[in-house]
Design a protein around this motif. Sequence first.
Motif, short mmCIF file in Angstrom:
data_model
loop_
_atom_site.label_atom_id
_atom_site.label_comp_id
_atom_site.label_asym_id
_atom_site.label_seq_id
_atom_site.Cartn_x
_atom_site.Cartn_y
_atom_site.Cartn_z
N ALA A 10 0.85 -1.19 0.00
CA ALA A 10 0.00 0.00 0.00
C ALA A 10 0.89 1.23 0.00
O ALA A 10 1.99 1.22 0.55
CB ALA A 10 -0.89 0.00 1.24
N PHE A 11 0.44 2.30 -0.65
CA PHE A 11 1.08 3.61 -0.54
C PHE A 11 0.11 4.48 0.24
O PHE A 11 -0.92 4.90 -0.30
CB PHE A 11 1.36 4.20 -1.91
CG PHE A 11 2.37 3.42 -2.71
CD1 PHE A 11 3.73 3.53 -2.43
CD2 PHE A 11 1.97 2.56 -3.72
CE1 PHE A 11 4.66 2.81 -3.16
CE2 PHE A 11 2.91 1.84 -4.45
CZ PHE A 11 4.25 1.97 -4.17
N GLY A 12 0.40 4.71 1.50
CA GLY A 12 -0.57 5.40 2.34
C GLY A 12 -1.82 4.54 2.45
O GLY A 12 -1.73 3.36 2.80
N ASN A 13 -2.96 5.13 2.12
CA ASN A 13 -4.20 4.35 2.17
C ASN A 13 -4.48 3.63 0.87
O ASN A 13 -5.42 2.84 0.78
CB ASN A 13 -5.39 5.28 2.46
CG ASN A 13 -5.35 5.78 3.88
OD1 ASN A 13 -4.85 5.08 4.77
ND2 ASN A 13 -5.84 6.99 4.10
N HIS A 14 -3.65 3.94 -0.12
CA HIS A 14 -3.92 3.43 -1.46
C HIS A 14 -3.27 2.07 -1.66
O HIS A 14 -2.05 1.93 -1.56
CB HIS A 14 -3.40 4.44 -2.48
CG HIS A 14 -3.52 3.99 -3.89
ND1 HIS A 14 -4.71 3.97 -4.56
CD2 HIS A 14 -2.58 3.53 -4.76
CE1 HIS A 14 -4.51 3.52 -5.78
NE2 HIS A 14 -3.23 3.24 -5.93
N LEU A 15 -4.07 1.07 -1.94
CA LEU A 15 -3.57 -0.28 -2.11
C LEU A 15 -3.13 -0.46 -3.57
O LEU A 15 -3.93 -0.31 -4.49
CB LEU A 15 -4.70 -1.26 -1.77
CG LEU A 15 -4.32 -2.64 -1.27
CD1 LEU A 15 -3.37 -2.56 -0.09
CD2 LEU A 15 -5.57 -3.41 -0.90
N ALA A 16 -1.83 -0.73 -3.77
CA ALA A 16 -1.33 -0.88 -5.15
C ALA A 16 -1.46 -2.33 -5.61
O ALA A 16 -1.93 -2.60 -6.70
CB ALA A 16 0.12 -0.42 -5.24
N ILE A 17 -1.00 -3.28 -4.77
CA ILE A 17 -1.20 -4.70 -5.07
C ILE A 17 -1.74 -5.38 -3.82
O ILE A 17 -1.42 -4.99 -2.69
CB ILE A 17 0.09 -5.40 -5.55
CG1 ILE A 17 1.25 -5.15 -4.59
CG2 ILE A 17 0.45 -4.99 -6.95
CD1 ILE A 17 2.50 -5.95 -4.92
N GLY A 34 -1.28 -6.85 -17.34
CA GLY A 34 -2.39 -6.24 -16.63
C GLY A 34 -2.53 -4.81 -17.12
O GLY A 34 -1.60 -4.26 -17.70
N PRO A 35 -3.70 -4.21 -16.87
CA PRO A 35 -3.90 -2.84 -17.34
C PRO A 35 -2.94 -1.87 -16.65
O PRO A 35 -2.39 -2.15 -15.59
CB PRO A 35 -5.36 -2.54 -16.97
CG PRO A 35 -5.73 -3.56 -15.96
CD PRO A 35 -4.87 -4.75 -16.18
N SER A 36 -2.73 -0.75 -17.28
CA SER A 36 -1.84 0.28 -16.75
C SER A 36 -2.31 0.70 -15.36
O SER A 36 -3.50 0.88 -15.13
CB SER A 36 -1.85 1.47 -17.71
OG SER A 36 -0.83 2.35 -17.36
N GLY A 37 -1.39 0.82 -14.43
CA GLY A 37 -1.73 1.26 -13.07
C GLY A 37 -2.20 0.15 -12.16
O GLY A 37 -2.63 0.41 -11.04
N CYS A 38 -2.12 -1.10 -12.61
CA CYS A 38 -2.64 -2.20 -11.78
C CYS A 38 -1.61 -2.69 -10.78
O CYS A 38 -1.89 -3.56 -9.98
CB CYS A 38 -3.13 -3.35 -12.65
SG CYS A 38 -1.81 -4.34 -13.33
N GLY A 39 -0.41 -2.12 -10.82
CA GLY A 39 0.58 -2.48 -9.80
C GLY A 39 1.68 -3.40 -10.29
O GLY A 39 2.38 -4.01 -9.48
N LYS A 40 1.86 -3.49 -11.61
CA LYS A 40 2.90 -4.38 -12.15
C LYS A 40 4.29 -3.93 -11.70
O LYS A 40 5.10 -4.75 -11.26
CB LYS A 40 2.83 -4.39 -13.68
CG LYS A 40 1.48 -4.84 -14.23
CD LYS A 40 1.47 -4.90 -15.75
CE LYS A 40 1.64 -3.57 -16.45
NZ LYS A 40 0.52 -2.63 -16.24
N SER A 41 4.54 -2.63 -11.82
CA SER A 41 5.86 -2.14 -11.42
C SER A 41 6.08 -2.31 -9.92
O SER A 41 7.17 -2.64 -9.48
CB SER A 41 6.01 -0.66 -11.80
OG SER A 41 5.91 -0.50 -13.19
N THR A 42 5.02 -2.08 -9.16
CA THR A 42 5.11 -2.25 -7.72
C THR A 42 5.47 -3.69 -7.36
O THR A 42 6.35 -3.93 -6.53
CB THR A 42 3.78 -1.86 -7.06
OG1 THR A 42 3.44 -0.52 -7.47
CG2 THR A 42 3.86 -1.93 -5.55
N LEU A 43 4.82 -4.61 -8.03
CA LEU A 43 5.12 -6.03 -7.80
C LEU A 43 6.58 -6.33 -8.11
O LEU A 43 7.28 -6.97 -7.31
CB LEU A 43 4.19 -6.89 -8.68
CG LEU A 43 4.50 -8.38 -8.78
CD1 LEU A 43 4.39 -9.04 -7.41
CD2 LEU A 43 3.57 -9.07 -9.78
#
Lengths: 312, 269
Positions: A10-17, A34-43
């Motif tokens: 999570a980034f703050g309250n925002h859940l990325a993956i 996965g679609p853009s912004g779905c958390g691929k880079s975060t993973l």
Amino acid sequence: MLEVTSLTRAFGNHLAIADISMQVAEGELVTIVGPSGCGKSTLLRCVAGLLPPTSGQVVLNGVPVTRVPDRLAVVFQDYSRSLYPWLSVAANVALPLLAATRRGSDRGSRRGRAVRDPAVRDRAASQRAVSQRAVSQRAVSQRAVSQRAARRAVALAALESVGLGGFADRYPWQLSGGMQQRVAIARALACEPVLLLMDEPFGAVDAQTREDLEDLLLRVQAERHITTLLVTHDIDESVYAGDRVIVLTRGPGRVRAEVAVDLPAPRDQITTKERREFARLRAEVSRLVRGTPAPASAPPEISPPEIFQQAP
Amino acid sequence: MTSTAWRAVSESRAGRGAAGLVILFGAAQLALWAGRVSPAAFPLPTTVLGSAAGLVRNGAFVASVGDTMLVWAQAMAITVAIAVPVGLLLGTLSGAERALAPLIEFLRPFPAVVLIPLVLLIVQDDTRTEVVIVVYAAIWPVLINTVYGVRGVDQLARETLRSFGFGPLSIARRVSLPSAAPFAATGVRIAGSIAFVVAVAAELVGTGMNGIGAFTASQESGTGDMAILIAVAVWSGLIGLAINAVFAGAERVAFRWHFALATSTRELP
Ligand SMILES: Nc1ncnc2c1ncn2[C@@H]1O[C@H](COP(=O)(O)OP(=O)(O)O)[C@@H](O)[C@H]1O
Ligand SMILES: [Mg+2]
């Protein structure tokens, strides 16, 4: 080989993956789509140990990843930012090798400090330590020259393997985008990684170059059996390059499905893509990415690739 | 002159600058000849040129240039030695920069020359006072440009190095330092010009100092020869231009990659 268990970030309250689990076998090439912004880079950054997960864990060869693991290589999409413009192509490729040797010499200096500490109390011992250090420094500087030559040799071989043998002494900004990304791939190969992570590596080059780079990746990956995780938002690429496709949902990213790809190797941009199996897999992954359910009846049988395939 | 030669001159910056000077020179000469301005109030440009040429053989003037340049060189060395490391530190530790920014904004606009009596009280030596004053004036552009350069270091460039197993110190040395260096160098170039101007100004104002400013002051009270005063100003201007040109040239050579990138991005549609 690589085991990801209930990974959440999570980034703050925002859940990325959220709650991502997956396994990658030795030598496998898994694509993540996965679609853009779905958390691929975060993973990918969590797997690389660049970003600590909020919960869950990543285990590489039985060792939990808490920092950047040894012999990891990452290729980012933005080659112009991840290559260093002040270094020549060869120096860029040789750079990760410097980290490996540096780790060795860091250990050496830590040992040196251990010698120095008691020496502070004893003047004679301290003098002995100084002369020892002078001798060892001379040896180190001789070794440094040969090590530099060795690093350059490795870099040249890596550049050769991506077809850039003649460009070692150019600068990245003197090369085209596709060539720069080849340099980034050569740099990743030079450190003989056990795990290769690629974050949309071919997203910024034109279609023709993209196909060439995909084939380059498949060739070196097969030659060296490097376990590879390739993130992409391109469905064709995920099927064409992957042994297996992991489809993530729209953010927060979760694993929606895993699709095994049993297209024969070696793959070919034309013959592999005209297979009926390729079209079926592409449609399946495409539906999974969009989140539209598979139609109740069989999918329409007349698709262009199939027509091509019926030709002898 | 052929038309192509004309175009070459008019398209180069130096050529255009030189053309401007020639026109100004000619206009002044004509105005004085035509009697629009009294030659007693203002010397003929040709007279000034003669004085300027004469200064080269004037031992006192040549020595004064040497004195000023020595102070300049010392001050620049100290400036770089302080401002670059501090700038790197402030740029890296964003908290420190935020804490110090108001102080810097307060100190920076002080006209350095105003501080001469204060510094002289503390340092008790004229030449060292001059060095301190010049450093005070020159330090800001280097500091601010270095901080700016470190701020601009690409996050992905750092992350790439981190992914290859480099620690924070190696990343600072191998990424932050080289990518901030062209910005620091720009700061040094600006500081070089400022340092020269402030050195001469300090010498004019300060009583016990040497250098071009002191030479000017002595000419003013001595002969009162306006042509020489203007000739000194011309030489000072040329030295300032030379300082800038040398730094700009060194920047272009040392940071070729930086300028190559800047041009290639500008060429993108
Ligand atoms: N450093 C960060 N700080 C805050 N939010 C972030 C950060 N990195 C990513 N995110 C958010 O996490 C989500 C997933 O981002 P990312 O992993 O970059 O997606 P993808 O690579 O699939 O496009 C996005 O909503 C993004 O805004
Ligand atoms: Mg991304």
